[in-house]
Design a protein around this motif. Structure first.
Motif, PDB file in Angstrom:
ATOM      1  N   SER A 100      17.833 -31.060 -38.442  1.00 59.35           N
ATOM      2  CA  SER A 100      17.709 -30.776 -39.864  1.00 59.35           C
ATOM      3  C   SER A 100      17.227 -29.336 -40.046  1.00 59.35           C
ATOM      4  O   SER A 100      16.199 -28.948 -39.498  1.00 59.35           O
ATOM      5  CB  SER A 100      16.720 -31.751 -40.527  1.00 59.35           C
ATOM      6  N   VAL A 101      17.984 -28.558 -40.817  1.00 60.60           N
ATOM      7  CA  VAL A 101      17.821 -27.103 -40.866  1.00 60.60           C
ATOM      8  C   VAL A 101      17.233 -26.654 -42.198  1.00 60.60           C
ATOM      9  O   VAL A 101      17.641 -27.124 -43.264  1.00 60.60           O
ATOM     10  CB  VAL A 101      19.184 -26.408 -40.656  1.00 60.60           C
ATOM     11  N   ASN A 102      16.298 -25.724 -42.137  1.00 64.91           N
ATOM     12  CA  ASN A 102      15.883 -24.941 -43.298  1.00 64.91           C
ATOM     13  C   ASN A 102      16.533 -23.571 -43.239  1.00 64.91           C
ATOM     14  O   ASN A 102      16.851 -23.061 -42.148  1.00 64.91           O
ATOM     15  CB  ASN A 102      14.361 -24.766 -43.339  1.00 64.91           C
ATOM     16  N   ASN A 103      16.681 -22.949 -44.399  1.00 67.07           N
ATOM     17  CA  ASN A 103      17.169 -21.573 -44.485  1.00 67.07           C
ATOM     18  C   ASN A 103      16.451 -20.884 -45.632  1.00 67.07           C
ATOM     19  O   ASN A 103      15.828 -21.535 -46.471  1.00 67.07           O
ATOM     20  CB  ASN A 103      18.686 -21.543 -44.698  1.00 67.07           C
TER      21      ASN A 103
ATOM     22  N   ARG B  60      13.730 -22.160 -39.701  1.00 64.85           N
ATOM     23  CA  ARG B  60      13.218 -23.165 -38.772  1.00 64.85           C
ATOM     24  C   ARG B  60      14.097 -24.413 -38.848  1.00 64.85           C
ATOM     25  O   ARG B  60      14.741 -24.679 -39.856  1.00 64.85           O
ATOM     26  CB  ARG B  60      11.772 -23.562 -39.124  1.00 64.85           C
ATOM     27  N   TYR B  61      14.099 -25.196 -37.765  1.00 65.81           N
ATOM     28  CA  TYR B  61      14.775 -26.490 -37.796  1.00 65.81           C
ATOM     29  C   TYR B  61      13.986 -27.514 -37.002  1.00 65.81           C
ATOM     30  O   TYR B  61      13.154 -27.170 -36.155  1.00 65.81           O
ATOM     31  CB  TYR B  61      16.216 -26.393 -37.280  1.00 65.81           C
ATOM     32  N   ASP B  62      14.220 -28.798 -37.321  1.00 66.57           N
ATOM     33  CA  ASP B  62      13.608 -29.928 -36.617  1.00 66.57           C
ATOM     34  C   ASP B  62      14.691 -30.660 -35.832  1.00 66.57           C
ATOM     35  O   ASP B  62      15.817 -30.815 -36.314  1.00 66.57           O
ATOM     36  CB  ASP B  62      12.965 -30.908 -37.609  1.00 66.57           C
ATOM     37  N   VAL B  63      14.327 -31.131 -34.648  1.00 69.07           N
ATOM     38  CA  VAL B  63      15.258 -31.854 -33.783  1.00 69.07           C
ATOM     39  C   VAL B  63      14.749 -33.281 -33.591  1.00 69.07           C
ATOM     40  O   VAL B  63      13.614 -33.483 -33.144  1.00 69.07           O
ATOM     41  CB  VAL B  63      15.406 -31.158 -32.412  1.00 69.07           C
TER      42      VAL B  63
ATOM     43  N   ALA C 165      21.123 -20.699 -37.047  1.00 65.41           N
ATOM     44  CA  ALA C 165      20.478 -21.937 -36.617  1.00 65.41           C
ATOM     45  C   ALA C 165      21.396 -22.724 -35.679  1.00 65.41           C
ATOM     46  O   ALA C 165      20.945 -23.265 -34.659  1.00 65.41           O
ATOM     47  CB  ALA C 165      20.110 -22.787 -37.835  1.00 65.41           C
ATOM     48  N   VAL C 166      22.691 -22.787 -36.008  1.00 63.29           N
ATOM     49  CA  VAL C 166      23.648 -23.489 -35.148  1.00 63.29           C
ATOM     50  C   VAL C 166      23.688 -22.843 -33.767  1.00 63.29           C
ATOM     51  O   VAL C 166      23.676 -23.536 -32.739  1.00 63.29           O
ATOM     52  CB  VAL C 166      25.047 -23.495 -35.794  1.00 63.29           C
ATOM     53  N   ALA C 167      23.727 -21.526 -33.729  1.00 60.09           N
ATOM     54  CA  ALA C 167      23.740 -20.828 -32.440  1.00 60.09           C
ATOM     55  C   ALA C 167      22.490 -21.160 -31.634  1.00 60.09           C
ATOM     56  O   ALA C 167      22.558 -21.408 -30.419  1.00 60.09           O
ATOM     57  CB  ALA C 167      23.848 -19.315 -32.667  1.00 60.09           C
ATOM     58  N   SER C 168      21.333 -21.189 -32.286  1.00 61.53           N
ATOM     59  CA  SER C 168      20.082 -21.492 -31.600  1.00 61.53           C
ATOM     60  C   SER C 168      20.087 -22.921 -31.068  1.00 61.53           C
ATOM     61  O   SER C 168      19.676 -23.184 -29.925  1.00 61.53           O
ATOM     62  CB  SER C 168      18.898 -21.283 -32.549  1.00 61.53           C
TER      63      SER C 168
ATOM     64  N   ILE D 129      11.311 -25.345 -34.920  1.00 58.29           N
ATOM     65  CA  ILE D 129      11.857 -24.425 -33.915  1.00 58.29           C
ATOM     66  C   ILE D 129      12.428 -23.211 -34.645  1.00 58.29           C
ATOM     67  O   ILE D 129      13.245 -23.342 -35.554  1.00 58.29           O
ATOM     68  CB  ILE D 129      12.923 -25.128 -33.068  1.00 58.29           C
ATOM     69  N   ALA D 130      11.996 -22.040 -34.244  1.00 55.36           N
ATOM     70  CA  ALA D 130      12.368 -20.812 -34.949  1.00 55.36           C
ATOM     71  C   ALA D 130      13.733 -20.309 -34.487  1.00 55.36           C
ATOM     72  O   ALA D 130      14.029 -20.292 -33.298  1.00 55.36           O
ATOM     73  CB  ALA D 130      11.314 -19.734 -34.723  1.00 55.36           C
ATOM     74  N   TYR D 131      14.549 -19.887 -35.456  1.00 53.48           N
ATOM     75  CA  TYR D 131      15.791 -19.191 -35.121  1.00 53.48           C
ATOM     76  C   TYR D 131      15.823 -17.793 -35.761  1.00 53.48           C
ATOM     77  O   TYR D 131      16.827 -17.094 -35.710  1.00 53.48           O
ATOM     78  CB  TYR D 131      17.012 -20.014 -35.549  1.00 53.48           C
ATOM     79  N   GLY D 132      14.706 -17.397 -36.367  1.00 58.36           N
ATOM     80  CA  GLY D 132      14.568 -16.091 -36.993  1.00 58.36           C
ATOM     81  C   GLY D 132      13.114 -15.864 -37.348  1.00 58.36           C
ATOM     82  O   GLY D 132      12.280 -16.770 -37.218  1.00 58.36           O
TER      83      GLY D 132
END
Length: 315
Positions: free
Chosen positions: A126-129, A75-78, A147-150, A66-69
């Protein structure tokens, strides 16, 4: 021509004296080997090396990338349990890797933690940056805040409660979440709601200026923090902690001493936070740096203690 014995003894003594008086090349080679070993050890402690992909818990479902930018790393996985109860809490995990490597889809980042958290009815993220050299640690912290905001903006679609967000990170990720917890304005600027707290898993960079002024600092820290003391302070939880900082649980390895002692750093940081009225708790564990990451979520007194602290935030 045969060299006289007296002359040979004199020559040998002269060579020995020359080596004793001019040991720099040998000492330099020894110093370089020691630094290489320390850098390799620091890299291993940062979580580099193993790259086993994560395995989702049985019965769970995963929404990936899931994209946040705009950057591919943003990207992050839920991870979701089969049935999500309304108002489920959210645990946002940030991987380690020395600010330059690591990934959200590694077994040591996800497996035990996700299985444990989903069994409690929670949503695990789980977040990537972005990473060094494309992004310095302050940019990385801003990525995590975005990512937290998204995650919070999408929480209702997973039946989760954005107001029940807890941040967690290991190693470099522990530094990033501790920095966000120390100065929540970074989260506000990204549009995030205030999380309930931060679980920092064995950060060795809570006081960045003190770290960078050690006699021997591995290259990975130089690559991340550079040489500007003003920047060191700007990305240091110890120097940035505010009165409105988030409550924090500082898990630290009591067996790790290089390049600084994470438990000593944690106690110093907690003392600074408490002086400002911030709730901070230090949890030493007789585990290695890697074990603190790998073993969280397995049945143990360690996992129970972390769960107890999180439960207090969720009440």
């Amino acid at each position: 021509m045969r060299i006289p014995r007296v002359a040979l003894v004199s020559l040998t003594a002269g060579l020995a004296l020359a080596i004793a008086c001019h040991p720099a090349p040998a000492q330099q080679r020894l110093r370089e080997r020691l630094l290489q070993r320390m850098e390799q050890r620091a890299g291993n402690e940062a979580g580099e090396g193993r790259a086993t992909p994560a395995t989702p818990p049985p019965g769970s479902r995963v929404e990936r990338d899931i994209a946040y930018g705009p950057d591919p790393k943003q990207r992050y996985d839920v991870y979701l349990p089969a049935q999500v109860a309304p108002g489920a809490p959210i645990l946002v995990m940030v991987h380690g890797g020395g600010w330059r490597t690591g990934d959200k889809n590694l077994a040591r980042v996800v497996n035990h933690k996700a299985a444990w958290w989903l069994a409690r009815g929670g949503v695990f993220v789980s977040v990537n940056n972005r990473l060094v050299p494309d992004a310095d640690p302050l940019m990385q912290a801003r990525d995590v805040a975005a990512a937290v905001a998204s995650v919070q903006q999408h929480a209702r679609q997973w039946r989760a409660d954005p107001g029940k967000t807890v941040l967690m990170g290991h190693s470099a990720g522990a530094h990033l979440v501790a920095l966000l917890g120390s100065d929540p304005s970074l989260l506000r600027q990204a549009g995030a709601q205030r999380p309930l707290g931060v679980v920092s898993l064995d950060s060795g960079a809570l006081d960045v200026p003190a770290l960078m002024q050690q006699r021997r600092v591995p290259k990975l820290y130089h690559d991340a923090f550079g040489s500007d003391p003003a920047f060191w302070a700007a990305v240091s939880p110890q120097q940035q902690v505010q009165r409105d900082a988030l409550p924090m649980l500082l898990v630290c390895s009591s067996t790790r001493k290089f390049p600084t002692s994470p438990c000593e750093e944690a106690r110093k940081f907690a003392a600074r936070g408490r002086s400002l009225g911030v709730a901070m708790q230090v949890q030493p564990e007789a585990l290695t740096h890697a074990e603190i990451n790998d073993q969280l979520g397995l049945p143990s007194a360690y996992t129970d203690a972390v769960a107890g602290w999180i439960n207090q935030r969720l009440r």
